[in-house]
Design an enzyme around this catalytic site. Structure first.
Site, short mmCIF file in Angstrom:
data_model
loop_
_atom_site.label_atom_id
_atom_site.label_comp_id
_atom_site.label_asym_id
_atom_site.label_seq_id
_atom_site.Cartn_x
_atom_site.Cartn_y
_atom_site.Cartn_z
N CYS A 142 62.08 41.89 88.42
CA CYS A 142 63.08 42.30 89.36
C CYS A 142 62.99 43.18 90.46
O CYS A 142 62.90 43.03 91.60
CB CYS A 142 64.51 42.43 88.63
SG CYS A 142 64.40 43.85 87.28
N HIS A 218 76.88 63.83 69.29
CA HIS A 218 77.42 64.94 68.74
C HIS A 218 78.33 64.87 67.74
O HIS A 218 79.74 65.19 67.98
CB HIS A 218 77.91 66.01 69.87
CG HIS A 218 76.78 66.53 70.62
ND1 HIS A 218 75.39 66.85 70.28
CD2 HIS A 218 76.80 66.90 71.99
CE1 HIS A 218 74.87 67.17 71.19
NE2 HIS A 218 75.47 67.24 72.44
N1 LIG Z 1 67.30 41.16 82.60
C1 LIG Z 1 66.85 41.12 83.84
O1 LIG Z 1 67.32 41.92 84.66
C2 LIG Z 1 65.64 40.63 84.26
C3 LIG Z 1 65.10 40.57 85.70
C4 LIG Z 1 64.20 40.07 86.11
C5 LIG Z 1 63.34 39.39 85.24
N2 LIG Z 1 63.32 39.50 83.92
C6 LIG Z 1 62.56 38.72 83.13
O2 LIG Z 1 63.15 37.59 82.53
C7 LIG Z 1 62.85 37.10 81.34
C8 LIG Z 1 64.08 37.01 80.50
O3 LIG Z 1 64.84 38.12 80.46
P1 LIG Z 1 66.34 37.88 80.18
O4 LIG Z 1 66.75 39.29 80.44
O5 LIG Z 1 66.87 36.94 80.80
O6 LIG Z 1 66.40 38.11 78.49
P2 LIG Z 1 67.60 37.52 77.57
O7 LIG Z 1 67.10 38.11 76.09
O8 LIG Z 1 68.67 37.94 78.24
O9 LIG Z 1 67.14 36.08 77.27
C9 LIG Z 1 66.35 35.58 76.57
C10 LIG Z 1 66.46 34.28 75.93
O10 LIG Z 1 65.65 33.60 75.56
C11 LIG Z 1 66.04 33.15 74.12
N3 LIG Z 1 64.80 32.67 73.63
C12 LIG Z 1 64.05 33.40 72.90
N4 LIG Z 1 62.92 32.61 72.32
C13 LIG Z 1 63.06 31.64 72.76
C14 LIG Z 1 62.47 30.19 72.36
N5 LIG Z 1 61.07 30.27 71.82
N6 LIG Z 1 62.66 29.06 73.07
C15 LIG Z 1 63.80 29.08 73.77
N7 LIG Z 1 64.63 30.21 73.94
C16 LIG Z 1 64.29 31.37 73.49
C17 LIG Z 1 66.90 34.03 73.92
O11 LIG Z 1 67.68 33.33 72.65
C18 LIG Z 1 67.70 34.54 74.99
O12 LIG Z 1 69.05 33.71 74.97
C19 LIG Z 1 61.97 38.15 80.80
O13 LIG Z 1 60.69 37.92 81.01
C20 LIG Z 1 62.24 39.38 81.70
O14 LIG Z 1 61.20 40.44 81.83
C21 LIG Z 1 64.60 39.93 83.36
#
Ligand SMILES: NC(=O)c1ccc[n+]([C@@H]2O[C@H](COP(=O)([O-])OP(=O)(O)OC[C@H]3O[C@@H](n4cnc5c(N)ncnc54)[C@H](O)[C@@H]3O)[C@@H](O)[C@H]2O)c1
Length: 342
Positions: A142, A218
């Site tokens: 992000c 605390h």
């Molecule tokens: N949250 C943010 O602000 C943000 C911003 C940019 C990029 N990202 C990236 O996006 C990606 C996802 O992050 P997020 O914040 O959405 O995470 P999250 O934990 O909110 O969502 C991940 C989802 O994947 C599911 N999942 C886990 N294993 C799985 C599998 N084997 N098959 C299918 N689904 C599965 C989980 O149940 C969950 O619902 C990561 O790579 C993160 O670094 C996140």
């Protein structure tokens, strides 16, 4: 129409699915996740605008139990689409990649994956051409996405030689619990163990309760509603608390507004580390509710068990056989109840 599947219906996945659904030249075939997460439950409550596929078929029962309709497995979804947007938890995408390879599908991974998951590390403005025709792309995180937008914008206009950046990063997303409690409270199932433990030590008292974790350090606050065997008023309750060397009655009116006031007061007293062995009762919280009596106490979690540990030594070693004699010695040596001296 390009057929798209979203794998991982979390913070990013939900938004990706909505985004794809809005593209008039794309079709969102479905979304996939492993279990009936809150996002999946919300999808159901919204009337299943997107078909749901399950990534772990053994979990089907969990979805059935929650009444969530399932359209197939992740493997089914992969076969139906042209391209997958993988937004699973960081690191999972690399494992899913084997499946995408098996069916020779294209996939786009998110910032949490390692760069080597993809053929190209991609940004729509800064290196779009590099992604052309590639099978596996990985998006920037992000922060990097936004940063590159700005730097690329200027770079294309005037050329940029150098950037130095400071990132002030949010610690978690709203509603996240996996990074600890950030702007969040967490509820445990009832009865809480403290009530159960109380009944083990005091089996004649019927106890129950609910515990909510809160992101402060605390001290805990416990509210107690006690049903006495005879009617008892605030004055009488105060009298008993005031006589107890391990219970300190404090007043909101004096500035003891909560846990932090007590912590500060302990430091002002010069107590090592700001420790307090005593619990505090907030005088103004003592109130009758019918025949019950209610009050709030502060528990300085780091030091409160020390006196009882000393008592335990006394008991185990039979240093004193009389309870009051033993606790009085502990209190004396720990310097407890000084506030009672007039
Ligand atoms: N949250 C943010 O602000 C943000 C911003 C940019 C990029 N990202 C990236 O996006 C990606 C996802 O992050 P997020 O914040 O959405 O995470 P999250 O934990 O909110 O969502 C991940 C989802 O994947 C599911 N999942 C886990 N294993 C799985 C599998 N084997 N098959 C299918 N689904 C599965 C989980 O149940 C969950 O619902 C990561 O790579 C993160 O670094 C996140």
């Amino acid at each position: 129409m390009v057929k798209v599947g979203v794998v991982g219906y979390g913070v990013i996945g939900q938004r990706l699915a909505d985004g794809v659904a809005l593209q008039e030249d794309m079709e969102l075939v479905g979304v996939a996740d492993v279990s009936p997460t809150l996002a999946v439950r919300a999808l159901k409550e919204k009337g299943m605008p997107y078909d749901l596929y399950i990534a772990v078929p053994e979990n089907k029962e969990l979805f059935d139990k929650a009444g969530i309709p399932v359209s197939g497995t992740l493997e089914d979804l992969v076969q139906k689409v042209d391209v997958i947007l993988d937004a699973t938890s960081a690191g999972v995408g690399a494992r899913n990649k084997e499946l995408y390879k098996k069916y020779n599908k294209k996939a786009i991974f998110q910032g949490g994956e390692k760069n080597d998951v993809a053929d190209v590390f991609f940004h729509g403005y800064a290196n779009y051409e590099k992604g052309l025709g590639k099978q596996f792309l990985k998006l920037t995180s992000c922060n990097t996405t936004g940063l590159i937008r700005a730097v690329d914008c200027l770079d294309r206009e005037v050329g940029i030689e150098k950037v130095a950046i400071t990132i002030i990063r949010r610690v978690a997303d709203p509603g996240d619990y996996h990074r600890g409690l950030t702007n969040a409270l967490q509820v445990d199932k009832a009865p809480n163990h403290q009530a159960v433990d109380l009944m083990t030590i005091m089996p004649h008292v019927d106890a129950t309760g609910i515990l909510v974790h809160t992101p402060v350090t605390h001290g805990h606050i416990i509210t107690v509603v006690a049903t006495p065997k005879r009617e008892i008023g605030k004055e009488e309750v105060l009298k008993y608390f005031n006589q107890h060397p391990r219970i300190r009655v404090v007043r909101l009116a004096d500035g003891f507004l909560g846990n932090a006031s007590l912590f500060r007061y302990a430091r002002d007293l010069g107590n090592p580390r700001g420790d307090m062995y005593e619990i505090a009762v907030f005088e103004e919280t003592i109130v009758n509710s019918g025949k019950d009596i209610m009050f709030a106490i502060n528990i300085p979690q780091e030091a409160v068990v020390i006196p009882e540990n000393m008592d335990a030594i006394r008991a185990a070693m039979e240093m004193q056989t009389d309870r009051l004699e033993a606790v009085a010695l502990t209190n004396k040596y720990l310097g407890m109840g000084k506030w009672m001296e007039k």
